[in-house]
Design a protein around this motif. Structure first.
Motif, PDB file in Angstrom:
ATOM      1  N   TRP A   1       0.749  -1.270   0.027  1.00 12.09           N
ATOM      2  CA  TRP A   1       0.049   0.052  -0.125  1.00 12.09           C
ATOM      3  C   TRP A   1       0.813   1.256   0.021  1.00 12.09           C
ATOM      4  O   TRP A   1       0.426   2.153  -0.727  1.00 12.09           O
ATOM      5  N   ILE A   2       2.008   1.449   0.848  1.00  6.86           N
ATOM      6  CA  ILE A   2       2.812   2.425   0.961  1.00  6.86           C
ATOM      7  C   ILE A   2       3.426   2.692  -0.305  1.00  6.86           C
ATOM      8  O   ILE A   2       3.661   3.713  -0.760  1.00  6.86           O
ATOM      9  N   LYS A   3       3.952   1.839  -0.996  1.00  6.70           N
ATOM     10  CA  LYS A   3       4.774   2.018  -2.255  1.00  6.70           C
ATOM     11  C   LYS A   3       3.733   2.544  -3.281  1.00  6.70           C
ATOM     12  O   LYS A   3       4.177   3.451  -4.103  1.00  6.70           O
ATOM     13  N   ASN A   4       2.367   2.049  -3.254  1.00  3.14           N
ATOM     14  CA  ASN A   4       1.375   2.730  -4.109  1.00  3.14           C
ATOM     15  C   ASN A   4       1.148   4.207  -3.909  1.00  3.14           C
ATOM     16  O   ASN A   4       0.911   4.874  -4.648  1.00  3.14           O
ATOM     17  N   VAL A   5       0.995   4.363  -2.288  1.00  2.00           N
ATOM     18  CA  VAL A   5       0.792   5.854  -2.131  1.00  2.00           C
ATOM     19  C   VAL A   5       1.900   6.740  -2.609  1.00  2.00           C
ATOM     20  O   VAL A   5       1.553   7.990  -2.865  1.00  2.00           O
ATOM     21  N   ALA A   6       3.188   6.236  -2.358  1.00  2.00           N
ATOM     22  CA  ALA A   6       4.297   7.115  -2.604  1.00  2.00           C
ATOM     23  C   ALA A   6       4.170   7.513  -4.371  1.00  2.00           C
ATOM     24  O   ALA A   6       4.782   8.348  -4.634  1.00  2.00           O
ATOM     25  N   GLN A   7       3.482   6.725  -4.945  1.00  2.00           N
ATOM     26  CA  GLN A   7       3.640   7.002  -6.378  1.00  2.00           C
ATOM     27  C   GLN A   7       2.024   7.569  -6.807  1.00  2.00           C
ATOM     28  O   GLN A   7       1.798   7.749  -7.933  1.00  2.00           O
ATOM     29  N   GLY A   8       1.331   8.121  -5.499  1.00  2.00           N
ATOM     30  CA  GLY A   8       0.183   9.034  -5.848  1.00  2.00           C
ATOM     31  C   GLY A   8      -0.999   7.976  -6.087  1.00  2.00           C
ATOM     32  O   GLY A   8      -2.043   8.325  -6.397  1.00  2.00           O
ATOM     33  N   ASP A   9      -0.996   6.688  -5.825  1.00  2.00           N
ATOM     34  CA  ASP A   9      -2.157   5.618  -6.141  1.00  2.00           C
ATOM     35  C   ASP A   9      -2.470   5.143  -4.730  1.00  2.00           C
ATOM     36  O   ASP A   9      -1.890   4.517  -3.960  1.00  2.00           O
ATOM     37  N   PHE A  10      -3.727   5.600  -4.334  1.00  2.00           N
ATOM     38  CA  PHE A  10      -4.223   5.333  -3.144  1.00  2.00           C
ATOM     39  C   PHE A  10      -5.240   3.931  -3.268  1.00  2.00           C
ATOM     40  O   PHE A  10      -5.967   3.666  -2.329  1.00  2.00           O
ATOM     41  N   GLY A  11      -5.128   3.370  -4.265  1.00  2.00           N
ATOM     42  CA  GLY A  11      -5.784   2.089  -4.651  1.00  2.00           C
ATOM     43  C   GLY A  11      -7.303   2.317  -4.996  1.00  2.00           C
ATOM     44  O   GLY A  11      -7.319   3.372  -5.644  1.00  2.00           O
ATOM     45  N   LYS A  12      -8.109   1.109  -5.201  1.00  2.00           N
ATOM     46  CA  LYS A  12      -9.288   1.377  -5.581  1.00  2.00           C
ATOM     47  C   LYS A  12     -10.448   1.098  -4.672  1.00  2.00           C
ATOM     48  O   LYS A  12     -10.296   0.392  -3.710  1.00  2.00           O
TER      49      LYS A  12
ATOM     50  N   LEU B   1     -14.160   2.407  -8.342  1.00  2.00           N
ATOM     51  CA  LEU B   1     -13.369   3.602  -8.973  1.00  2.00           C
ATOM     52  C   LEU B   1     -12.109   3.916  -8.028  1.00  2.00           C
ATOM     53  O   LEU B   1     -12.090   3.688  -7.030  1.00  2.00           O
ATOM     54  N   PRO B   2     -11.210   4.686  -8.735  1.00  2.00           N
ATOM     55  CA  PRO B   2     -10.167   4.862  -8.002  1.00  2.00           C
ATOM     56  C   PRO B   2     -10.194   5.713  -6.919  1.00  2.00           C
ATOM     57  O   PRO B   2     -11.047   6.603  -7.040  1.00  2.00           O
ATOM     58  N   VAL B   3      -9.625   5.571  -5.715  1.00  2.00           N
ATOM     59  CA  VAL B   3      -9.778   6.453  -4.476  1.00  2.00           C
ATOM     60  C   VAL B   3      -9.789   8.090  -4.894  1.00  2.00           C
ATOM     61  O   VAL B   3     -10.268   8.760  -4.442  1.00  2.00           O
ATOM     62  N   THR B   4      -8.623   8.371  -5.555  1.00  2.00           N
ATOM     63  CA  THR B   4      -8.215   9.631  -5.950  1.00  2.00           C
ATOM     64  C   THR B   4      -9.382  10.463  -6.759  1.00  2.00           C
ATOM     65  O   THR B   4      -9.593  11.396  -6.477  1.00  2.00           O
ATOM     66  N   GLU B   5     -10.144   9.475  -7.562  1.00  2.00           N
ATOM     67  CA  GLU B   5     -11.063  10.228  -8.398  1.00  2.00           C
ATOM     68  C   GLU B   5     -12.189  10.345  -7.290  1.00  2.00           C
ATOM     69  O   GLU B   5     -12.946  11.271  -7.317  1.00  2.00           O
ATOM     70  N   ILE B   6     -12.614   9.497  -6.179  1.00  2.00           N
ATOM     71  CA  ILE B   6     -13.868   9.634  -5.576  1.00  2.00           C
ATOM     72  C   ILE B   6     -13.406  10.836  -4.530  1.00  2.00           C
ATOM     73  O   ILE B   6     -14.251  11.713  -4.448  1.00  2.00           O
TER      74      ILE B   6
ATOM     75  N   ARG C   1     -17.108  -0.167   5.366  1.00  2.00           N
ATOM     76  CA  ARG C   1     -15.714  -0.842   5.466  1.00  2.00           C
ATOM     77  C   ARG C   1     -14.695  -0.781   4.180  1.00  2.00           C
ATOM     78  O   ARG C   1     -14.229  -1.595   3.825  1.00  2.00           O
ATOM     79  N   ASP C   2     -14.983   0.403   3.522  1.00  2.00           N
ATOM     80  CA  ASP C   2     -14.142   0.730   2.477  1.00  2.00           C
ATOM     81  C   ASP C   2     -12.980   1.325   3.096  1.00  2.00           C
ATOM     82  O   ASP C   2     -12.833   2.602   2.787  1.00  2.00           O
ATOM     83  N   TYR C   3     -12.112   0.665   3.487  1.00  2.00           N
ATOM     84  CA  TYR C   3     -10.798   0.917   4.195  1.00  2.00           C
ATOM     85  C   TYR C   3     -10.042   1.766   3.124  1.00  2.00           C
ATOM     86  O   TYR C   3      -8.938   2.406   3.890  1.00  2.00           O
ATOM     87  N   SER C   4      -9.784   1.336   2.039  1.00  2.00           N
ATOM     88  CA  SER C   4      -8.866   1.920   1.159  1.00  2.00           C
ATOM     89  C   SER C   4      -9.312   3.732   1.005  1.00  2.00           C
ATOM     90  O   SER C   4      -8.342   4.385   0.971  1.00  2.00           O
ATOM     91  N   VAL C   5     -10.402   3.943   1.118  1.00  2.00           N
ATOM     92  CA  VAL C   5     -10.936   5.422   1.280  1.00  2.00           C
ATOM     93  C   VAL C   5     -10.676   5.984   2.597  1.00  2.00           C
ATOM     94  O   VAL C   5     -10.158   7.042   2.514  1.00  2.00           O
ATOM     95  N   VAL C   6     -10.889   5.100   3.584  1.00  2.00           N
ATOM     96  CA  VAL C   6     -10.797   5.797   4.894  1.00  2.00           C
ATOM     97  C   VAL C   6      -9.226   6.031   5.041  1.00  2.00           C
ATOM     98  O   VAL C   6      -9.034   7.095   5.693  1.00  2.00           O
ATOM     99  N   THR C   7      -8.297   5.148   4.937  1.00  2.00           N
ATOM    100  CA  THR C   7      -7.059   5.290   5.065  1.00  2.00           C
ATOM    101  C   THR C   7      -6.417   6.606   4.192  1.00  2.00           C
ATOM    102  O   THR C   7      -5.631   7.242   4.679  1.00  2.00           O
ATOM    103  N   ALA C   8      -6.960   6.722   2.993  1.00  2.00           N
ATOM    104  CA  ALA C   8      -6.521   7.815   2.080  1.00  2.00           C
ATOM    105  C   ALA C   8      -7.009   9.057   2.954  1.00  2.00           C
ATOM    106  O   ALA C   8      -6.162  10.149   2.682  1.00  2.00           O
ATOM    107  N   LEU C   9      -8.113   9.262   3.311  1.00  2.00           N
ATOM    108  CA  LEU C   9      -8.813  10.340   3.835  1.00  2.00           C
ATOM    109  C   LEU C   9      -8.275  10.736   5.051  1.00  2.00           C
ATOM    110  O   LEU C   9      -7.937  12.079   5.262  1.00  2.00           O
ATOM    111  N   VAL C  10      -7.850   9.812   6.050  1.00  2.00           N
ATOM    112  CA  VAL C  10      -7.369   9.965   7.209  1.00  2.00           C
ATOM    113  C   VAL C  10      -5.681  10.681   6.830  1.00  2.00           C
ATOM    114  O   VAL C  10      -5.124  11.575   7.406  1.00  2.00           O
ATOM    115  N   LEU C  11      -4.837   9.985   5.911  1.00  2.00           N
ATOM    116  CA  LEU C  11      -3.757  10.292   5.459  1.00  2.00           C
ATOM    117  C   LEU C  11      -3.749  11.785   5.105  1.00  2.00           C
ATOM    118  O   LEU C  11      -2.896  12.746   5.347  1.00  2.00           O
ATOM    119  N   MET C  12      -4.811  12.223   4.033  1.00  2.00           N
ATOM    120  CA  MET C  12      -4.546  13.321   3.615  1.00  2.00           C
ATOM    121  C   MET C  12      -4.797  14.458   4.625  1.00  2.00           C
ATOM    122  O   MET C  12      -4.321  15.338   4.590  1.00  2.00           O
TER     123      MET C  12
END
Length: 321
Positions: A69-80, A86-91, A284-295
């Motif tokens: 996950w952290i490797k993808n985040v470093a590249q600007g990809d927070f997952g789907k 949809l991609p988390v960044t788009e949502i 329980r959409d944790y990919s979105v939750v982790t992205a929001l908390v990190l942002m």
């Protein structure tokens, strides 16, 4: 100033790294995952659910999932998003714009209300204007944001029908027109006003105390002895020095606005990241939750840096080393 910024940015990197570990581990420690709700469906195929969980890597060890996950985040990809497909960044991007505009309007209203009240309360302390402002401060300090927002929604939205009670735009208006802009503002007034009235408490109190302390110092007395009018003494000497803590508090106000968005956006059904955060936890959409908390953690750190920069810029005597 440049050294301060670079040093603080370097400090922010390990802070964000630690936050990312905590956020990811807490998300994984919560019961269930994005596929749990589907497994509760009597028509769902358990074998298919297990296959999807394996395909998504949800059965891997937590450290393995974190590194991926952290490797993808470093590249600007927070997952789907597992829920929205949809991609988390788009949502998040669609909701983030609404929250930013709401936050800007909240800050404008906060300072438009707090600064005049702080000046009035500090200049005429222990008189009836000060007692009115102090009473208002006690009321807003003791009232939780979600209670106050519900009262505002009931009165101005339902009972008197003065403002919309949900959404961010009237679906009938055409995008890009002046009517579209007015509709956006109209939908933001109630949530921004509710949050701003509560947020003024700290700013009013800081400004009041600073004015009371500053007006008894030597330099205002010297200005008065030279025949400087009282209004100019306040505007050029007392107020200028008293605004320093208010300016420095801007970054922390930004952090408070982000935290308050979770309440007001859900109460007023405003489609921002606060509402998305709560709904993602429920789903329980944790990919979105982790992205929001990190942002939001990044925004809090940037807000703190902004406060230090403003304080150092407003008063050259202060240099934060």
């Amino acid at each position: 100033m440049i050294k301060l910024i670079l040093r603080r940015i370097l400090i922010m990197i390990p802070q964000l790294f630690i936050v990312s570990i905590l956020v990811f581990c807490l998300a994984k420690a919560m019961p269930g995952d994005a596929l749990t709700g589907r497994a509760q469906n009597p028509n769902a195929d358990p074998a298919s659910i297990a296959e999807q969980r394996e395909k998504l890597g949800l059965n891997d060890a937590v450290p393995v999932q974190y590194v991926r996950w952290i490797k993808n985040v470093a590249q600007g990809d927070f997952g789907k998003s597992y829920t929205h497909k949809l991609p988390v960044t788009e949502i998040v991007g669609d909701r983030l714009v609404n929250t930013i505009w709401l936050g800007i309007l909240t800050l404008i209203l906060t300072y438009a209300l707090a600064i005049p009240m702080g000046i009035i309360s500090g200049r005429w302390n222990d008189r009836w204007p000060d007692k009115i402002v102090t009473g208002y401060n006690y009321l807003t300090f003791a009232t939780p944001l979600f209670i106050f927002a519900l009262v505002v929604l009931f009165l101005f939205g339902f009972k008197w029908d003065l403002f919309p009670t949900g959404g961010s735009i009237d679906p009938q208006v055409e995008s890009g027109t002046f009517a579209y802009f007015l509709s956006k503002i109209n939908h933001m007034i109630l949530p921004a006003f509710s949050q701003a009235l509560i947020a003024t408490t700290v700013t009013v109190q800081y400004l009041r105390n600073e004015i009371i302390e500053t007006k008894f110092k030597d330099f205002p007395r010297t200005a008065r002895s030279k025949g400087v009018p009282e209004s100019k003494v306040y505007s050029s000497h007392i107020l200028r020095n008293s605004l320093l803590p208010v300016a420095a508090f801007l970054g922390y106000e930004i952090t408070g606005v982000i935290g308050g968005a979770v309440f007001v956006e859900n109460i007023f059904s405003y489609p921002g990241i606060g509402q998305l955060f709560v709904s993602s936890i429920n789903l329980r959409d944790y990919s979105v939750v982790t992205a929001l908390v990190l942002m939001t953690s990044l925004a809090s750190l940037v807000g703190t840096l902004l406060s230090d920069m403003i304080l150092s810029w407003v008063d050259p005597r202060i240099r934060i080393e």
